[in-house]
Scaffold this motif. Structure first.
Motif, mmCIF file in Angstrom:
data_model
loop_
_atom_site.group_PDB
_atom_site.id
_atom_site.type_symbol
_atom_site.label_atom_id
_atom_site.label_comp_id
_atom_site.label_asym_id
_atom_site.label_seq_id
_atom_site.Cartn_x
_atom_site.Cartn_y
_atom_site.Cartn_z
ATOM 1 N N SER A 138 1.003 -1.298 0.098
ATOM 2 C CA SER A 138 -0.043 -0.023 0.021
ATOM 3 C C SER A 138 0.854 1.177 0.168
ATOM 4 O O SER A 138 0.460 2.239 -0.716
ATOM 5 C CB SER A 138 -0.946 -0.083 1.217
ATOM 6 O OG SER A 138 -1.650 -1.144 1.138
ATOM 7 N N SER A 141 2.064 1.954 -3.716
ATOM 8 C CA SER A 141 0.878 2.165 -4.429
ATOM 9 C C SER A 141 0.626 3.714 -4.080
ATOM 10 O O SER A 141 0.261 4.477 -4.791
ATOM 11 C CB SER A 141 -0.095 1.360 -4.313
ATOM 12 O OG SER A 141 0.014 0.112 -4.603
ATOM 13 N N ALA A 142 0.412 4.063 -2.723
ATOM 14 C CA ALA A 142 0.264 5.271 -2.475
ATOM 15 C C ALA A 142 1.123 6.321 -2.989
ATOM 16 O O ALA A 142 0.751 7.698 -3.495
ATOM 17 C CB ALA A 142 0.055 5.422 -0.932
ATOM 18 N N VAL A 174 -9.060 9.051 -2.697
ATOM 19 C CA VAL A 174 -8.705 7.862 -2.274
ATOM 20 C C VAL A 174 -9.319 6.667 -2.188
ATOM 21 O O VAL A 174 -8.625 5.716 -2.549
ATOM 22 C CB VAL A 174 -8.514 8.286 -0.537
ATOM 23 C CG1 VAL A 174 -7.821 7.298 0.004
ATOM 24 C CG2 VAL A 174 -7.810 9.692 -0.438
ATOM 25 N N ASN A 178 -7.856 3.429 -3.787
ATOM 26 C CA ASN A 178 -7.991 1.856 -3.238
ATOM 27 C C ASN A 178 -8.702 1.100 -4.080
ATOM 28 O O ASN A 178 -8.273 -0.100 -4.327
ATOM 29 C CB ASN A 178 -8.934 2.281 -1.970
ATOM 30 C CG ASN A 178 -9.384 0.783 -1.213
ATOM 31 O OD1 ASN A 178 -8.467 0.329 -0.880
ATOM 32 N ND2 ASN A 178 -10.442 0.294 -1.352
ATOM 33 N N PHE A 245 -4.475 3.494 2.889
ATOM 34 C CA PHE A 245 -4.322 4.741 1.763
ATOM 35 C C PHE A 245 -4.998 5.890 2.280
ATOM 36 O O PHE A 245 -4.257 6.847 1.961
ATOM 37 C CB PHE A 245 -5.402 4.071 0.688
ATOM 38 C CG PHE A 245 -4.824 3.136 -0.152
ATOM 39 C CD1 PHE A 245 -3.706 3.219 -0.865
ATOM 40 C CD2 PHE A 245 -5.227 1.911 -0.250
ATOM 41 C CE1 PHE A 245 -3.112 2.374 -1.756
ATOM 42 C CE2 PHE A 245 -4.618 0.743 -1.174
ATOM 43 C CZ PHE A 245 -3.312 1.027 -1.952
#
Length: 307
Positions: A138, A141-142, A174, A178, A245
């Motif tokens: 995560s 990716s974030a 956000v 996700n 996230f």
């Protein structure tokens, strides 16, 4: 002279039933071995889940700061929660997040899996490509999306939009990030379920003139209903536990626009040193999850969804 062999009628009852105690002993030993194998898992679950959960329930009735002992204050944390504007705002954000998660990823997962089930070539390649985002951490990716949406150097600069800094756009942005990380998992699970549908049903439907949409609605969806219902329930539960996230991208901001129950709990526990109030929030979140699970189990029995 050879002794005569006793007939069945002459055999004592204890000798005829001599195998039963042995079978019982074997069953008892098998159960004992099974419990011995399960014992480490039970001990770990009790240590890291059950005992902390019991402690959280206790601390939710105290004014514990997270350091030293707490003072018993009864239901004060729960009555405070009812009047807490931040809690109501975070709960509403969780509901919005749940609605988005039930629409975007589920629709993308269903459609993606159905289209992949029609492919005869490169299906594994596409399945792998869709699933990769789910395997990426995560944090990574974030960070990638934060740079892509940046108002200084990314898409935000080109469009003149501050996706993560605008109170009206931040929560939806956000949620989209996700969705990007999550929907590949749904594709793989839905595809596995669709591949178990009897192909003869589609052949019969084609002979009757049913198109792809009609086949999807009348054959695919009813056939994968147990999987669909299970993933809907899981998505609702995961939506109430959303944290990573939100915290990485916005930390609940701007001005609380993306604050959800998990980030509110974290902030109260570790920034405001109100661990007792944070425990009460955690207990309420657990109750929400319990209600969803119980409702699912009741509906599954009543509707016989697994039949």
């Amino acid at each position: 002279m050879t002794a005569p062999t006793p007939t069945l009628a002459e055999t004592p009852p204890a000798a005829r039933t001599g195998g039963r105690p042995r079978r019982r002993s074997v069953r008892r030993r098998t159960r004992l071995v099974a419990w011995l194998f399960m014992l480490p898992l039970i001990v770990v679950n009790f240590t890291v889940i059950l005992w902390p959960a019991v402690q959280s329930v206790y601390y939710s009735f105290t004014d514990w700061s997270g350091i030293g002992p707490g003072r018993w204050i009864g239901f004060a944390n729960y009555t405070r929660m009812l009047a807490d504007e931040e809690f109501r705002s975070a709960l509403s954000h969780n509901l919005v997040w749940t609605a988005i998660s039930l629409v975007m990823p589920m629709l993308l997962g269903l459609v993606g899996a159905y289209l992949l089930s029609r492919l005869r070539r490169f299906q594994v390649l596409f399945r792998l490509a869709y699933f990769i985002p789910y395997t990426v951490a995560s944090v990574v990716s974030a960070a990638v999306w934060e740079n892509l949406l940046s108002p200084d150097s990314g898409i935000g600069r080109i469009l003149g939009v501050n996706f993560l800094g605008d109170q009206n756009l931040a929560l939806g942005t956000v949620a989209v990030v996700n969705t990007w990380a999550f929907w590949g998992f749904l594709v793989v699970v839905f595809l596995a379920s669709m591949q178990s549908v009897n192909p003869a049903l589609y052949e019969s439907a084609s002979l009757d003139g049913a198109g792809p949409l009609r086949q999807f609605v009348s054959i695919t969806l009813p056939s994968i209903r147990p999987t669909l219902v299970f993933l809907v329930v899981q998505t609702i539960i995961w939506s109430f536990l959303a944290f990573d996230f939100v915290y990485i991208l916005t930390q609940g901001g701007p001005a609380g626009a993306t604050e959800v129950l998990s980030t509110l709990l974290y902030r109260n526990a570790f920034a405001n040193l109100e661990a007792g109030y944070a425990s009460a929030i955690g207990v309420v979140m657990a109750l929400f999850t319990a209600v969803i699970v119980v409702t699912y189990q009741v509906l599954r029995r009543v509707r016989r969804w697994e039949a």
